[in-house]
Design an enzyme around this catalytic site. Structure first.
Site, PDB file in Angstrom:
ATOM      1  N   ARG A 174       0.825  -1.214   0.000  1.00 36.93           N
ATOM      2  CA  ARG A 174       0.000   0.000   0.000  1.00 36.93           C
ATOM      3  C   ARG A 174       0.859   1.263   0.000  1.00 36.93           C
ATOM      4  NH1 ARG A 174      -3.522  -2.553   4.100  1.00 36.93           N
ATOM      5  NH2 ARG A 174      -2.977  -1.061   5.712  1.00 36.93           N
ATOM      6  N   ARG A 178       9.529   5.738  -4.196  1.00 34.21           N
ATOM      7  CA  ARG A 178       9.675   6.491  -5.440  1.00 34.21           C
ATOM      8  C   ARG A 178      11.100   7.029  -5.595  1.00 34.21           C
ATOM      9  NH1 ARG A 178       4.824   9.520  -3.626  1.00 34.21           N
ATOM     10  NH2 ARG A 178       2.999   8.310  -4.281  1.00 34.21           N
ATOM     11  N   ARG A 251      -6.743  -4.893  15.015  1.00 34.63           N
ATOM     12  CA  ARG A 251      -6.068  -3.851  15.780  1.00 34.63           C
ATOM     13  C   ARG A 251      -7.043  -2.699  15.921  1.00 34.63           C
ATOM     14  NH1 ARG A 251      -1.923  -4.965  18.773  1.00 34.63           N
ATOM     15  NH2 ARG A 251      -0.768  -3.029  18.397  1.00 34.63           N
ATOM     16  N   ARG A 281       1.617   7.979  15.383  1.00 36.33           N
ATOM     17  CA  ARG A 281       1.609   9.238  14.628  1.00 36.33           C
ATOM     18  C   ARG A 281       0.877  10.320  15.411  1.00 36.33           C
ATOM     19  NH1 ARG A 281      -2.627   7.999   9.637  1.00 36.33           N
ATOM     20  NH2 ARG A 281      -4.288   7.113  10.898  1.00 36.33           N
ATOM     21  N   GLU A 302      -1.764   9.094  18.294  1.00 36.66           N
ATOM     22  CA  GLU A 302      -2.487   7.857  17.984  1.00 36.66           C
ATOM     23  C   GLU A 302      -1.692   6.641  18.457  1.00 36.66           C
ATOM     24  OE1 GLU A 302      -4.307   7.610  14.076  1.00 36.66           O
ATOM     25  OE2 GLU A 302      -3.732   5.500  13.931  1.00 36.66           O
ATOM     26  N   TYR A 350      -9.129  -5.498   4.844  1.00 34.67           N
ATOM     27  CA  TYR A 350      -8.689  -4.105   4.849  1.00 34.67           C
ATOM     28  C   TYR A 350      -9.305  -3.444   3.620  1.00 34.67           C
ATOM     29  CZ  TYR A 350      -6.091   0.149   4.724  1.00 34.67           C
ATOM     30  OH  TYR A 350      -5.787   1.482   4.721  1.00 34.67           O
ATOM     31  N   ASP A 352     -10.217   0.500   1.903  1.00 34.82           N
ATOM     32  CA  ASP A 352     -10.291   1.939   2.087  1.00 34.82           C
ATOM     33  C   ASP A 352     -11.640   2.442   1.559  1.00 34.82           C
ATOM     34  OD1 ASP A 352      -9.746   1.743  -0.524  1.00 34.82           O
ATOM     35  OD2 ASP A 352      -7.775   2.677  -0.433  1.00 34.82           O
TER      36      ASP A 352
HETATM   37  N1  UDP Z   1       4.157   1.918   7.361  1.00 32.17           N
HETATM   38  C1  UDP Z   1       5.384   2.068   7.971  1.00 32.17           C
HETATM   39  N2  UDP Z   1       5.829   3.330   8.283  1.00 32.17           N
HETATM   40  C2  UDP Z   1       5.091   4.419   8.053  1.00 32.17           C
HETATM   41  C3  UDP Z   1       3.846   4.284   7.418  1.00 32.17           C
HETATM   42  C4  UDP Z   1       3.395   3.015   7.089  1.00 32.17           C
HETATM   43  O1  UDP Z   1       6.056   1.091   8.241  1.00 32.17           O
HETATM   44  O2  UDP Z   1       5.569   5.536   8.389  1.00 32.17           O
HETATM   45  C5  UDP Z   1       3.705   0.542   7.045  1.00 32.17           C
HETATM   46  C6  UDP Z   1       2.863  -0.024   8.202  1.00 32.17           C
HETATM   47  O3  UDP Z   1       3.107  -1.420   8.286  1.00 32.17           O
HETATM   48  C7  UDP Z   1       1.443   0.218   7.741  1.00 32.17           C
HETATM   49  C8  UDP Z   1       1.574  -0.027   6.243  1.00 32.17           C
HETATM   50  O4  UDP Z   1       2.866   0.536   5.917  1.00 32.17           O
HETATM   51  O5  UDP Z   1       0.521  -0.666   8.355  1.00 32.17           O
HETATM   52  C9  UDP Z   1       0.477   0.570   5.416  1.00 32.17           C
HETATM   53  O6  UDP Z   1       0.455   1.963   5.625  1.00 32.17           O
HETATM   54  P1  UDP Z   1      -0.868   2.788   5.415  1.00 32.17           P
HETATM   55  O7  UDP Z   1      -0.541   4.221   5.524  1.00 32.17           O
HETATM   56  O8  UDP Z   1      -1.585   2.293   4.205  1.00 32.17           O
HETATM   57  O9  UDP Z   1      -1.670   2.381   6.700  1.00 32.17           O
HETATM   58  P2  UDP Z   1      -3.169   2.711   7.054  1.00 32.17           P
HETATM   59  O10 UDP Z   1      -3.690   3.731   6.109  1.00 32.17           O
HETATM   60  O11 UDP Z   1      -3.817   1.387   6.922  1.00 32.17           O
HETATM   61  O12 UDP Z   1      -3.055   3.191   8.462  1.00 32.17           O
END
Ligand code: UDP
Length: 369
Positions: A174, A178, A251, A281, A302, A350, A352
């Site tokens: 996800r 880049r 979770r 975060r 969070e 999962y 979105d």
């Molecule tokens: N992830 C990470 N570091 C970050 C952001 C995301 O390791 O700073 C990993 C983490 O395992 C997360 C996954 O990438 O569950 C998917 O990120 P996404 O932002 O899609 O998570 P969500 O939107 O589901 O919170």
């Protein structure tokens, strides 16, 4: 004779089904929700003190490539042009994220071009991993150990509460990597946040004379559905069946709210990658608005944890045991006449917002009784 429809859950899945079916003029629709408000986890409220639009269950940024979904959702309210550009704090320094050329140059303290950075990461990544069997292998095969340990390992362990080796590779797919300076979190054509919030959009979807919305009304196995010709269920599968094959792993997240004057962190979202910082975060919601000139600010730390019986389920874990229980539940679902299970909780996937909406649109299109 109008048919009676019950929709369990007033999130996006339930609201789309209700809205689409209401337009056919063939149904009486009742939407129930156990919470006191509509909108599910997308629920938003204007904070009375600061007047900031707060995403009560964490930040939701709408993003899609699907023009049908984008056009559909915008008929219920105006979206701003917010683009999600997050930062990450790793070992006390702030970096651009998702990993892009800026992150690579910052992290290795170099000034590489796209092709030089590609070569560097190609040297660092573990080329012996051809087909990743889990999250960690996916990361090591893509970016190598240095970047993995700095940006991914700690965050993921906090987010999922388990070792990344136990998680599926799909979770990491996800997040893009880049080799240019594009720091847009999403690789999507259309992106934004409803100017008046998600709950207003959902309120507008449910605003029809054939739809009755009843909040503060939980659904459980003793709920009498006999007067309904069909039930659309968007709640958790395991609770529907009284957990007879066990609890499915989720979770959940909790928030610590703080307020101050001015601007707290200068950006909507900053991730914290280190394990010794307990939260994953911080989101500061005034930055989601078009104009962030509020005098005060409100921000949320969070935290991620395992879901207990009274917690709101957020992220389906889908570990091995969960998938085994899920298969058993799915066999029971197939036998249930006049019920459709849908959405993130109703299918234990999962999803979105765009996927939730496109699936609900498809289900309502194919629905005939
Ligand atoms: N992830 C990470 N570091 C970050 C952001 C995301 O390791 O700073 C990993 C983490 O395992 C997360 C996954 O990438 O569950 C998917 O990120 P996404 O932002 O899609 O998570 P969500 O939107 O589901 O919170």
């Amino acid at each position: 004779m109008l048919k009676n429809i019950l929709i369990v859950g007033a999130g996006f899945s339930g609201a789309v089904i209700a809205e689409r079916l209401s337009k056919t003029k063939k149904y009486n629709i009742v939407v129930i929700d156990k919470r006191v408000h509509i909108g599910g986890n997308c629920h938003t409220e204007i904070d009375p003190e600061t007047k900031i639009l707060v995403h009560k269950y964490g930040p939701h940024i709408f993003n899609t490539n699907n023009l049908n979904v984008w056009n559909y959702i915008r008929t219920f309210g105006k979206f701003n042009n917010f683009t999600n550009r997050i930062k990450v704090n790793s070992r006390g320094s702030i970096y651009s994220f998702p990993i892009n050329l800026h992150t690579i140059n910052q992290f290795f303290n170099v000034s590489l071009s796209p092709s030089e950075a590609t070569q560097l990461i190609d040297k660092k990544r573990d080329k012996s991993i051809i087909k990743a069997r889990n999250f960690e292998e996916q990361a090591l095969g893509m970016i190598g150990r240095d970047l993995y340990e700095a940006f991914i390992y700690g965050y993921t362990k906090k987010q999922w509460g388990c070792d990344p080796e136990l998680l599926p590779a799909s979770i990491l797919k996800r997040v893009p990597v880049r080799f240019n300076y594009n720091d847009n979190y999403y690789d999507k054509l259309y992106q934004g946040i409803p100017e008046q919030g998600y709950s207003k959009i959902i309120e507008n979807m449910l605003d029809h004379k054939s739809i009755r919305v009843v909040t503060d009304t939980p659904f459980n196995s003793s709920f009498d559905t006999s007067s309904f010709d069909h039930v659309f269920y968007t709640g958790p599968i395991d609770s529907f069946f009284d957990y007879k094959y066990g609890k499915l792993g989720y979770r959940t997240v909790t928030f610590e709210e703080e307020r101050t004057i001015g601007d707290y962190q200068g950006n909507a979202v900053i991730n914290y990658a280190d394990l010794d910082v307990p939260y994953t975060r911080i989101h500061e919601h005034k930055h989601f608005a078009k104009k962030a000139n509020f005098g005060k600010t409100i921000y949320f730390k969070e935290f991620s944890k395992e879901t207990e019986i009274d917690d709101e389920p957020y992220y389906p874990k889908r570990l091995k045991d969960d998938k085994e229980s899920l298969e058993k539940y799915q066999k029971d679902i197939e036998k249930k006449q006049n019920f459709t299970f849908l959405g993130r909780l109703g299918t234990y996937r999962y999803m979105d917002m765009e996927l939730v909406i496109s699936e609900a649109l498809r289900i309502s299109r194919n629905f005939k009784i």
